[in-house]
Design an enzyme around this catalytic site. Sequence first.
Site, mmCIF file in Angstrom:
data_model
loop_
_atom_site.group_PDB
_atom_site.id
_atom_site.type_symbol
_atom_site.label_atom_id
_atom_site.label_comp_id
_atom_site.label_asym_id
_atom_site.label_seq_id
_atom_site.Cartn_x
_atom_site.Cartn_y
_atom_site.Cartn_z
ATOM 1 N N GLU A 50 -3.298 12.071 36.430
ATOM 2 C CA GLU A 50 -2.178 11.862 37.340
ATOM 3 C C GLU A 50 -0.870 12.329 36.727
ATOM 4 O O GLU A 50 -0.034 12.942 37.394
ATOM 5 C CB GLU A 50 -2.086 10.387 37.728
ATOM 6 C CG GLU A 50 -3.194 9.915 38.649
ATOM 7 C CD GLU A 50 -3.178 10.620 39.991
ATOM 8 O OE1 GLU A 50 -2.122 11.132 40.389
ATOM 9 O OE2 GLU A 50 -4.235 10.670 40.643
ATOM 10 N N LEU A 93 3.432 22.656 30.572
ATOM 11 C CA LEU A 93 3.456 21.794 31.747
ATOM 12 C C LEU A 93 4.869 21.348 32.103
ATOM 13 O O LEU A 93 5.132 20.961 33.236
ATOM 14 C CB LEU A 93 2.583 20.544 31.513
ATOM 15 C CG LEU A 93 1.073 20.755 31.605
ATOM 16 C CD1 LEU A 93 0.337 19.470 31.218
ATOM 17 C CD2 LEU A 93 0.667 21.177 33.005
ATOM 18 N N GLY A 94 5.771 21.362 31.122
ATOM 19 C CA GLY A 94 7.131 20.897 31.373
ATOM 20 C C GLY A 94 7.226 19.388 31.441
ATOM 21 O O GLY A 94 6.260 18.672 31.208
ATOM 22 N N TYR A 133 3.691 5.144 42.426
ATOM 23 C CA TYR A 133 2.626 6.073 42.810
ATOM 24 C C TYR A 133 1.532 6.119 41.743
ATOM 25 O O TYR A 133 0.334 5.974 42.048
ATOM 26 C CB TYR A 133 3.173 7.486 43.036
ATOM 27 C CG TYR A 133 2.066 8.510 42.982
ATOM 28 C CD1 TYR A 133 1.152 8.610 44.028
ATOM 29 C CD2 TYR A 133 1.876 9.308 41.851
ATOM 30 C CE1 TYR A 133 0.090 9.502 43.961
ATOM 31 C CE2 TYR A 133 0.816 10.199 41.776
ATOM 32 C CZ TYR A 133 -0.065 10.286 42.834
ATOM 33 O OH TYR A 133 -1.123 11.148 42.763
#
Length: 395
Positions: A50, A93-94, A133
């Site tokens: 995630e 990915l940053g 989330y």
Amino acid sequence: MDTVKRKKAFLPDVPDVPFLQNALLQWFSREKRPLPWRDNPDPYRTWIAEMMMQQTQMDRGVEYFQRWMRMFPDIASVAEASEERLFKAWEGLGYYRRVRYIQQAARRIMTQYGGIFPETFEAILSLPGIGPYTAGAIASTAFNLPEPCIDGNAERVLSRICRIETPVRENPAKGWLRRFARDLIPEGRARELNQSLMELGALICRKKPLCSQCPVASCCSALAAACTDRIPVSGRSSRIVRMDTVCGILIHRGCIFLQRRLPGDVWGGLWEFPGGCVEPEETPEEAVIREWREETGFQVQIVKRMEPIRHSYTVYRMLLHGFVLTLPADQKNAGYPSPPLQTASDDFVWISPETLQNPAMPAPHRKLADMIQALYNTREGRLQLFQNPNQVWNG
């Protein structure tokens, strides 16, 4: 009811819930993609997936996930790892702050929970870097708890089905969607229901939806009203910020200079070629020489201008001008200069090209590093870099 009154009153259309549940679950059972974290949805694997997948494409994210799991197979290995090694696994990915949050959470799990991932939504939500989330995703996927999990894909599906014509990330729509998503979960089926919504949004209910292939098209109010192109309503868009930046690649005595950004900076903790923003009425050439003087105290000269790098993150659109640099003629045969000023870094290194791929770098700087290595692999490239094709990297 006309559209103006509908928006003002906020009256979403509630579909036939049993039909929607069954249609989603049956479609997901047939069409779900074989993703590696679905084979074994334990909380650690779900958590890492995630955190990675929030800002990257699926195919790319799978590669990063598999590499991460090889390097860090469990929570303890993350807690004990060096920040440099974690950054390197995440490179490209940053959003590197997430890596620090992952390690902080891993260490808390080791100390507070004995290395066992907590099993309640509230405890998961209390971990560093985990919001509603992600907590919902872990709780429902790993523990099958009836918690909603609304990412951008699920948000798009539900807002179209219910024909929500107000901004979906603002109340009242935001709160209503979360409550409806919770009520939609059948008993004991949270894992599949939440993933079915996200999968449907990723594969079918896209920005340009494939409505003819949708298993729930018959209960989609936006489709019935021919307004799928206007839903979801995103609200006010963020202003795009354009940045003209420079960096310099100093080559001296066969090695390249790198510095490590300060922890609190953007890209904090990553290695970079020194540089910064181009000031008004300043050329990129003038900017790179000024930035090097301000950040390191070195006087440098330009050897070659690299192909500009374009990079985007959040609302920023960066154009990075890279320059190969050398020291003035009277210093070329001398040893390494005195230690730099380090006004924008907490460490520095002179690194050989054989190990240039090892430090974790921001994506645009990594692209420049790869360009330098590709140049050096050819005689013409060495000539451009050194003005002497026979000079070798001798460290």
